[in-house]
Design a protein around this motif. Structure first.
Motif, PDB file in Angstrom:
ATOM      1  N   GLY A  84       6.721 -56.090 -10.528  1.00 32.22           N
ATOM      2  CA  GLY A  84       6.214 -57.440 -10.332  1.00 32.22           C
ATOM      3  C   GLY A  84       6.557 -58.370 -11.468  1.00 32.22           C
ATOM      4  N   GLN A  85       6.514 -57.883 -12.703  1.00 30.17           N
ATOM      5  CA  GLN A  85       6.862 -58.710 -13.852  1.00 30.17           C
ATOM      6  C   GLN A  85       8.337 -59.103 -13.840  1.00 30.17           C
ATOM      7  OE1 GLN A  85       5.634 -56.327 -17.162  1.00 30.17           O
ATOM      8  NE2 GLN A  85       3.446 -56.682 -16.813  1.00 30.17           N
ATOM      9  N   ALA A  86       9.210 -58.187 -13.381  1.00 26.94           N
ATOM     10  CA  ALA A  86      10.635 -58.513 -13.275  1.00 26.94           C
ATOM     11  C   ALA A  86      10.860 -59.637 -12.274  1.00 26.94           C
ATOM     12  CB  ALA A  86      11.425 -57.273 -12.873  1.00 26.94           C
ATOM     13  N   ASN A  87      10.141 -59.593 -11.165  1.00 26.70           N
ATOM     14  CA  ASN A  87      10.242 -60.682 -10.185  1.00 26.70           C
ATOM     15  C   ASN A  87       9.819 -62.011 -10.782  1.00 26.70           C
ATOM     16  OD1 ASN A  87      11.262 -59.223  -8.098  1.00 26.70           O
ATOM     17  ND2 ASN A  87       9.397 -59.178  -6.889  1.00 26.70           N
ATOM     18  N   ASN A  88       8.694 -62.014 -11.472  1.00 25.84           N
ATOM     19  CA  ASN A  88       8.177 -63.254 -12.042  1.00 25.84           C
ATOM     20  C   ASN A  88       9.149 -63.848 -13.066  1.00 25.84           C
ATOM     21  OD1 ASN A  88       5.843 -63.047 -10.510  1.00 25.84           O
ATOM     22  ND2 ASN A  88       4.731 -61.922 -12.102  1.00 25.84           N
ATOM     23  N   GLU A  89       9.812 -62.983 -13.819  1.00 28.12           N
ATOM     24  CA  GLU A  89      10.780 -63.469 -14.797  1.00 28.12           C
ATOM     25  C   GLU A  89      11.924 -64.217 -14.115  1.00 28.12           C
ATOM     26  OE1 GLU A  89      10.923 -63.512 -18.085  1.00 28.12           O
ATOM     27  OE2 GLU A  89       8.922 -62.658 -18.299  1.00 28.12           O
ATOM     28  N   VAL A  90      12.421 -63.657 -13.034  1.00 28.15           N
ATOM     29  CA  VAL A  90      13.524 -64.299 -12.308  1.00 28.15           C
ATOM     30  C   VAL A  90      13.089 -65.647 -11.751  1.00 28.15           C
ATOM     31  CG1 VAL A  90      15.062 -64.102 -10.306  1.00 28.15           C
ATOM     32  CG2 VAL A  90      14.633 -62.113 -11.756  1.00 28.15           C
ATOM     33  N   PHE A  91      11.903 -65.689 -11.143  1.00 28.28           N
ATOM     34  CA  PHE A  91      11.444 -66.938 -10.525  1.00 28.28           C
ATOM     35  C   PHE A  91      11.120 -67.994 -11.582  1.00 28.28           C
ATOM     36  CE2 PHE A  91       9.781 -63.930  -7.072  1.00 28.28           C
ATOM     37  CZ  PHE A  91      11.003 -63.954  -6.421  1.00 28.28           C
ATOM     38  N   GLU A  92      10.547 -67.572 -12.698  1.00 22.28           N
ATOM     39  CA  GLU A  92      10.195 -68.535 -13.743  1.00 22.28           C
ATOM     40  C   GLU A  92      11.428 -69.066 -14.456  1.00 22.28           C
ATOM     41  OE1 GLU A  92       7.456 -66.626 -16.320  1.00 22.28           O
ATOM     42  OE2 GLU A  92       5.815 -66.566 -14.843  1.00 22.28           O
ATOM     43  N   GLN A  93      12.370 -68.168 -14.777  1.00 25.42           N
ATOM     44  CA  GLN A  93      13.568 -68.606 -15.497  1.00 25.42           C
ATOM     45  C   GLN A  93      14.453 -69.499 -14.618  1.00 25.42           C
ATOM     46  OE1 GLN A  93      14.082 -68.192 -18.697  1.00 25.42           O
ATOM     47  NE2 GLN A  93      12.224 -66.951 -18.928  1.00 25.42           N
ATOM     48  N   SER A  94      14.500 -69.215 -13.337  1.00 24.02           N
ATOM     49  CA  SER A  94      15.322 -70.035 -12.441  1.00 24.02           C
ATOM     50  C   SER A  94      14.595 -71.287 -11.951  1.00 24.02           C
ATOM     51  CB  SER A  94      15.761 -69.209 -11.234  1.00 24.02           C
ATOM     52  OG  SER A  94      14.632 -68.814 -10.464  1.00 24.02           O
ATOM     53  N   SER A 227      15.300 -70.759  -1.089  1.00 25.65           N
ATOM     54  CA  SER A 227      14.610 -71.336  -2.246  1.00 25.65           C
ATOM     55  C   SER A 227      15.268 -70.907  -3.547  1.00 25.65           C
ATOM     56  CB  SER A 227      13.138 -70.927  -2.232  1.00 25.65           C
ATOM     57  OG  SER A 227      12.487 -71.417  -1.075  1.00 25.65           O
ATOM     58  N   LEU A 228      15.710 -69.648  -3.632  1.00 28.38           N
ATOM     59  CA  LEU A 228      16.407 -69.190  -4.835  1.00 28.38           C
ATOM     60  C   LEU A 228      17.747 -69.900  -4.999  1.00 28.38           C
ATOM     61  CD1 LEU A 228      15.727 -65.331  -4.764  1.00 28.38           C
ATOM     62  CD2 LEU A 228      14.883 -66.990  -6.435  1.00 28.38           C
ATOM     63  N   GLU A 229      18.435 -70.098  -3.897  1.00 27.78           N
ATOM     64  CA  GLU A 229      19.749 -70.743  -3.966  1.00 27.78           C
ATOM     65  C   GLU A 229      19.639 -72.185  -4.447  1.00 27.78           C
ATOM     66  OE1 GLU A 229      23.713 -71.231  -1.087  1.00 27.78           O
ATOM     67  OE2 GLU A 229      21.751 -70.661  -0.241  1.00 27.78           O
ATOM     68  N   LYS A 230      18.545 -72.853  -4.091  1.00 25.81           N
ATOM     69  CA  LYS A 230      18.355 -74.249  -4.480  1.00 25.81           C
ATOM     70  C   LYS A 230      17.625 -74.397  -5.814  1.00 25.81           C
ATOM     71  CE  LYS A 230      18.218 -75.797   0.329  1.00 25.81           C
ATOM     72  NZ  LYS A 230      17.396 -76.431   1.398  1.00 25.81           N
ATOM     73  N   ALA A 231      17.282 -73.301  -6.457  1.00 24.55           N
ATOM     74  CA  ALA A 231      16.587 -73.371  -7.743  1.00 24.55           C
ATOM     75  C   ALA A 231      17.494 -74.017  -8.786  1.00 24.55           C
ATOM     76  CB  ALA A 231      16.170 -71.988  -8.195  1.00 24.55           C
ATOM     77  N   PRO A 232      16.938 -74.883  -9.649  1.00 27.81           N
ATOM     78  CA  PRO A 232      17.790 -75.619 -10.594  1.00 27.81           C
ATOM     79  C   PRO A 232      18.603 -74.736 -11.527  1.00 27.81           C
ATOM     80  CG  PRO A 232      15.597 -76.586 -10.455  1.00 27.81           C
ATOM     81  CD  PRO A 232      15.543 -75.301  -9.700  1.00 27.81           C
ATOM     82  N   LYS A 233      18.020 -73.656 -12.030  1.00 27.85           N
ATOM     83  CA  LYS A 233      18.695 -72.835 -13.040  1.00 27.85           C
ATOM     84  C   LYS A 233      19.091 -71.454 -12.519  1.00 27.85           C
ATOM     85  CE  LYS A 233      16.334 -75.045 -16.923  1.00 27.85           C
ATOM     86  NZ  LYS A 233      15.516 -74.823 -18.147  1.00 27.85           N
ATOM     87  N   PHE A 234      19.098 -71.297 -11.213  1.00 25.73           N
ATOM     88  CA  PHE A 234      19.456 -69.983 -10.686  1.00 25.73           C
ATOM     89  C   PHE A 234      20.946 -69.700 -10.872  1.00 25.73           C
ATOM     90  CE2 PHE A 234      20.522 -66.946  -7.275  1.00 25.73           C
ATOM     91  CZ  PHE A 234      19.611 -65.950  -7.577  1.00 25.73           C
ATOM     92  N   GLY A 235      21.747 -70.750 -10.962  1.00 24.04           N
ATOM     93  CA  GLY A 235      23.179 -70.551 -11.143  1.00 24.04           C
ATOM     94  C   GLY A 235      23.537 -69.901 -12.458  1.00 24.04           C
ATOM     95  N   LEU A 236      22.615 -69.884 -13.420  1.00 23.59           N
ATOM     96  CA  LEU A 236      22.892 -69.248 -14.707  1.00 23.59           C
ATOM     97  C   LEU A 236      23.052 -67.732 -14.588  1.00 23.59           C
ATOM     98  CD1 LEU A 236      20.378 -71.240 -16.960  1.00 23.59           C
ATOM     99  CD2 LEU A 236      22.829 -71.636 -16.683  1.00 23.59           C
ATOM    100  N   TYR A 237      22.538 -67.154 -13.521  1.00 22.43           N
ATOM    101  CA  TYR A 237      22.638 -65.703 -13.356  1.00 22.43           C
ATOM    102  C   TYR A 237      24.024 -65.266 -12.890  1.00 22.43           C
ATOM    103  CZ  TYR A 237      17.604 -65.279 -13.969  1.00 22.43           C
ATOM    104  OH  TYR A 237      16.328 -65.327 -14.491  1.00 22.43           O
ATOM    105  N   GLU A 238      24.836 -66.197 -12.384  1.00 22.12           N
ATOM    106  CA  GLU A 238      26.213 -65.916 -11.979  1.00 22.12           C
ATOM    107  C   GLU A 238      26.285 -64.729 -10.996  1.00 22.12           C
ATOM    108  OE1 GLU A 238      28.557 -65.346 -15.443  1.00 22.12           O
ATOM    109  OE2 GLU A 238      28.291 -67.403 -16.177  1.00 22.12           O
ATOM    110  N   LEU A 239      25.531 -64.845  -9.932  1.00 22.43           N
ATOM    111  CA  LEU A 239      25.541 -63.819  -8.895  1.00 22.43           C
ATOM    112  C   LEU A 239      26.513 -64.207  -7.786  1.00 22.43           C
ATOM    113  CD1 LEU A 239      21.721 -63.091  -8.492  1.00 22.43           C
ATOM    114  CD2 LEU A 239      23.377 -61.749  -9.762  1.00 22.43           C
ATOM    115  N   GLU A 240      27.060 -63.221  -7.150  1.00 23.07           N
ATOM    116  CA  GLU A 240      27.919 -63.477  -6.003  1.00 23.07           C
ATOM    117  C   GLU A 240      27.075 -63.864  -4.797  1.00 23.07           C
ATOM    118  OE1 GLU A 240      30.334 -60.085  -5.300  1.00 23.07           O
ATOM    119  OE2 GLU A 240      31.273 -60.135  -7.281  1.00 23.07           O
TER     120      GLU A 240
END
Length: 315
Positions: A84-94, A227-240
């Motif tokens: 759960g903490q790993a999920n929250n980190e992704v959502f908060e950072q993105s 929602s993840l795709e439209k997140a402002p900083k999600f592009g920093l993860y450089e995922l395919e």
């Protein structure tokens, strides 16, 4: 009396002494009836004491079983919190958020088991309170307005079906028999995704383990692929692009696993406390019934002694 004929003496004796004998018979009958009533009352008290003692044995055994399971459940909870903490980190950072007016999905985590206090009512009340924020969608069981609900466990389903029956899209049973596993959470997440429910944000309502004597309902949020795709900083993860869908499903499974594991630990802890309180109440009831039985027994002995003394003095 000596001057009377012998034939008149039995009649005189009968007329002179029949009333005291009759009164003694009535008194003996009344005493016998009172003694029978007291004996019946004592038998009922004795049966109640025996029944409560059997209940006390059961509750103490269930408390010991819950204590044994609690350690295992707490270890699983600590391991699941990492997911759960790993999920929250992704959502908060993105900085992921649901769009205004986006579709929401509620997942209510409970189980199929009872005898654990208000653990199931806690999440049900929280779900109804959250639905109250959506224009009173929980006012009627015939209403189809508001978000969809996925219920894990028969206990919460029975409680929510009265007011939110039309909003329940999917339900799962056979939940809470053992410590939850990630495989079970993955199967639940896969079923939710394949059911075709549309959502932008998922609100998982579960019971959080606060301490050894308390718990509280909380909400864990998970966001959809869009929602993840439209997140402002999600592009920093450089995922395919082809991995984004897998990440969203994996995040949902992670959150469900963390919520189930922590809710299971809170449930086992609540069951232990409930059985402990039940054992204490049974002990107090046994004490009170024992005192009532002793008083009744002493009263019966006193009445028996009075009857014996009265009979001896009459002779």
């Amino acid at each position: 009396m000596a001057m009377l004929p012998r034939a008149a003496r039995p009649a005189l004796v009968a007329s002179g002494f029949s009333a005291p004998i009759a009164r003694q018979g009535v008194a003996a009958a009344a005493g016998f009836h009172s003694s029978a009533v007291q004996q019946q009352t004592l038998r009922e008290l004795e049966q109640r004491i025996k029944s409560v003692k059997n209940i006390e044995k059961i509750t103490k055994s269930m408390k010991m079983i819950a204590s044994t399971k609690l350690t295992k459940a707490q270890r699983a909870m600590q391991a699941a919190k990492v997911y759960g903490q790993a999920n929250n980190e992704v959502f908060e950072q993105s900085e992921a958020t649901a769009p205004d007016g986006g579709r929401e999905l509620y997942i209510v985590c409970s189980s199929d088991k009872g005898l654990c206090g208000g653990i199931h009512s806690s999440v049900s009340k929280r779900a109804k309170a959250e639905f109250g924020k959506h224009g009173g969608a929980a006012a009627s069981a015939d209403s189809t307005e508001g978000p969809s609900i996925v219920v894990l466990g028969d206990k919460a389903k029975a409680q929510l079906s009265r007011t939110l029956g039309k909003n329940i899209a999917v339900s799962f049973n056979q939940v809470g028999k053992d410590v939850p596993t990630f495989a079970e959470a993955s199967a639940i997440a896969d079923k939710i995704v394949s059911s075709g429910i549309k959502f932008d944000k998922v609100n998982i309502i579960y019971n959080a383990f606060v301490s050894a004597i308390s718990f509280e309902s909380r909400i864990m949020q998970v966001f959809s692929e869009e929602s993840l795709e439209k997140a402002p900083k999600f592009g920093l993860y450089e995922l395919e692009e082809d991995t984004l869908k897998d990440l969203a499903e994996f995040s949902l499974a992670n959150a469900i696993y963390a919520a189930l594991a922590e809710g299971h630990a809170a449930e086992i802890n609540s069951k232990q406390n409930a059985m402990d309180n039940a054992s204490k109440n049974a002990g107090e009831m046994i004490t009170n019934l024992g005192m009532a039985y002793n008083r009744g027994r002493q009263a019966q002995i006193t009445n028996d002694l009075i009857d014996i003394i009265t009979g001896a003095s009459a002779l």
